[in-house]
Design a protein around this motif. Structure first.
Motif, PDB file in Angstrom:
ATOM      1  N   LEU A 175      51.972  53.845  17.965  1.00 42.50           N
ATOM      2  CA  LEU A 175      52.688  52.837  18.749  1.00 42.50           C
ATOM      3  C   LEU A 175      52.036  51.482  18.530  1.00 42.50           C
ATOM      4  N   ALA A 177      51.151  48.111  20.771  1.00 43.90           N
ATOM      5  CA  ALA A 177      51.073  47.520  22.104  1.00 43.90           C
ATOM      6  C   ALA A 177      51.197  46.000  22.002  1.00 43.90           C
ATOM      7  N   HIS A 197      42.501  52.365  17.741  1.00 44.44           N
ATOM      8  CA  HIS A 197      43.243  51.105  17.864  1.00 44.44           C
ATOM      9  C   HIS A 197      42.704  50.102  16.865  1.00 44.44           C
ATOM     10  N   ARG A 204      49.240  41.719  18.274  1.00 40.37           N
ATOM     11  CA  ARG A 204      49.595  43.032  18.786  1.00 40.37           C
ATOM     12  C   ARG A 204      48.533  44.056  18.363  1.00 40.37           C
ATOM     13  N   TYR A 206      47.864  47.952  17.078  1.00 40.72           N
ATOM     14  CA  TYR A 206      48.352  49.234  16.572  1.00 40.72           C
ATOM     15  C   TYR A 206      47.472  50.340  17.125  1.00 40.72           C
ATOM     16  N   CYS A 207      48.095  51.365  17.712  1.00 45.25           N
ATOM     17  CA  CYS A 207      47.364  52.480  18.299  1.00 45.25           C
ATOM     18  C   CYS A 207      47.858  53.787  17.687  1.00 45.25           C
ATOM     19  N   ARG A 221      55.427  58.618  26.510  1.00 48.47           N
ATOM     20  CA  ARG A 221      54.382  57.685  26.922  1.00 48.47           C
ATOM     21  C   ARG A 221      53.761  58.092  28.258  1.00 48.47           C
ATOM     22  N   SER A 241      50.750  49.308  28.539  1.00 46.00           N
ATOM     23  CA  SER A 241      51.511  48.136  28.109  1.00 46.00           C
ATOM     24  C   SER A 241      52.576  48.442  27.063  1.00 46.00           C
ATOM     25  N   ALA A 242      52.482  49.601  26.434  1.00 44.02           N
ATOM     26  CA  ALA A 242      53.415  49.939  25.359  1.00 44.02           C
ATOM     27  C   ALA A 242      54.765  50.382  25.925  1.00 44.02           C
ATOM     28  N   ARG A 243      55.833  50.006  25.250  1.00 43.51           N
ATOM     29  CA  ARG A 243      57.162  50.464  25.656  1.00 43.51           C
ATOM     30  C   ARG A 243      57.410  51.874  25.122  1.00 43.51           C
ATOM     31  N   THR A 246      58.631  52.378  21.558  1.00 41.54           N
ATOM     32  CA  THR A 246      57.747  52.080  20.426  1.00 41.54           C
ATOM     33  C   THR A 246      56.907  53.285  20.022  1.00 41.54           C
TER      34      THR A 246
END
Length: 367
Positions: A175, A177, A197, A204, A206-207, A221, A241-243, A246
């Motif tokens: 995902l 964030a 991460h 942004r 990346y995780c 999520r 915080s991630a949708r 995503t």
């Protein structure tokens, strides 16, 4: 001379660029309706960046923003298990870059003539004589390059009795964030779980998350937030915080070794040849190396000697990277409380050179 490339991902487009730059006619057959990538972030390590330099694209990627090497590995409480010397890694091996996979695909695609790209083409069979049967008919070439991924039609056509993909026991979520401050890139190991991460050039993050699980299991999520809620900062905040839209989940597979990467007038590269676990982050980088090496060998030495040279150069190296990636993953995915406690005590006592020596074969490649 003409090359047909089966697959329009990173490895396939890199091969198309490499052969096109050498004056070959290229044709890229991609089953998807367009050339794009739905993945998340990607760390291009020094060897991958050198391969992009050989394609004339390295500086374009650097212009988007440089990145530091991984800072190391932490425990779930935040203590360091492995702490890398970032400046020393850059001095010894070169620069790292972080990019969205879609942006790398766009960069590669832009270096291939538009008339060479054939999206929406389903390949059905590849023959060793350079013939490709697909939904639009039949195509022939001096060379066929199978870059069609884990479930490669090319691989199945040329080696019908070779074992198929093997599930390694854990699933992977990826995902991106929203922008937020983090201290570089790092990975955290728990018991059968881990979280990594790294910052993207636009701020942004990346995780990626991995956890032991049966194949085809699913988690969204909300479940991930609960699973990693007690891990050190900034992990809970990144997940919060991630949708939901995503979050991408894929089970993790690798391919058993082939005895050769070539047959007749055909060769395989990237995941079609040596799909590996993501534990070293080398999948895309090895595909880039493959593409550059194949074009150089065949164009310089001729078809038969060049394919033999490609196989000699790439098969031992990539199969070594596959083994090392699997070995790293095994340590990270221990589930025994006593073994993981021992791991978390013992690893910080090992000399830093122990880990750096294990990285050197991957990072030090040159064409």
């Amino acid at each position: 001379m003409k090359a047909i490339i089966v697959g329009g991902g990173i490895g396939g487009l890199a091969a198309a660029v490499a052969f096109h730059r050498r004056g070959w006619e290229v044709e890229v057959l991609e089953r998807a309706p367009e050339f794009t990538e739905v993945g998340a972030g990607l760390a291009i390590q020094p060897n991958g960046l050198r391969a992009l330099d050989a394609l004339g694209l390295g500086d374009s990627l650097r212009a988007g923003g440089l990145a530091d090497p991984p800072a190391g590995v932490r425990s779930t409480s935040g203590g360091w298990l492995i702490r890398n010397d970032i400046d020393d890694l850059k001095r010894r091996f070169g620069q790292w870059v972080t990019v969205h996979r879609a942006d790398l695909i766009d960069l590669l695609r832009s270096a291939v003539p538009v008339q060479a790209l054939r999206p929406g083409t389903q390949v059905r069979r590849v023959r060793p004589d350079g013939t490709v049967l697909h939904g639009g008919g039949t195509s022939t070439a001096d060379l066929v390059v199978g870059a069609d991924g884990l479930h490669s039609v090319t691989r199945r056509s040329l080696w019908p009795h070779a074992p198929g993909p093997r599930y390694v026991g854990y699933t992977t979520w990826r995902l991106i964030a929203p922008p937020q401050p983090i201290e570089g890139s790092a990975e955290t190991w728990g018991r059968g779980e881990r979280f990594g991460h790294l910052p993207m050039p636009d701020g942004r993050v990346y995780c990626y998350l991995m956890a032991n699980a049966p194949a085809a299991s699913q988690a969204g999520r909300a479940e991930l937030r609960e699973r990693f809620a007690r891990w050190h900062d900034p992990i809970p905040a990144l997940l919060a915080s991630a949708r939901e839209d995503t979050v991408l989940q894929h089970d993790t597979y690798e391919l058993p070794n082939l005895r050769t990467y070539v047959r007749g007038k055909a060769a395989v590269l990237g995941d079609a040849a040596h799909a590996m676990t993501p534990d070293l982050g080398q999948g895309a980088c090895q595909a880039l190396e493959d593409a550059v090496t194949l074009a150089h060998a065949v164009d310089t030495l001729g078809m038969s000697p060049g394919l033999a040279a490609y196989d000699r150069a790439r098969r031992p190296r990539t199969q070594l990277i596959v083994r090392r990636s699997r070995q790293v993953g095994a340590f990270a995915h221990w589930t025994s409380p006593s073994l993981t406690a021992l791991r978390d005590v013992a690893i910080p006592l090992l000399p830093r050179s122990f880990f750096e020596r294990s990285l050197a074969p991957a990072y030090s490649w040159t064409i």
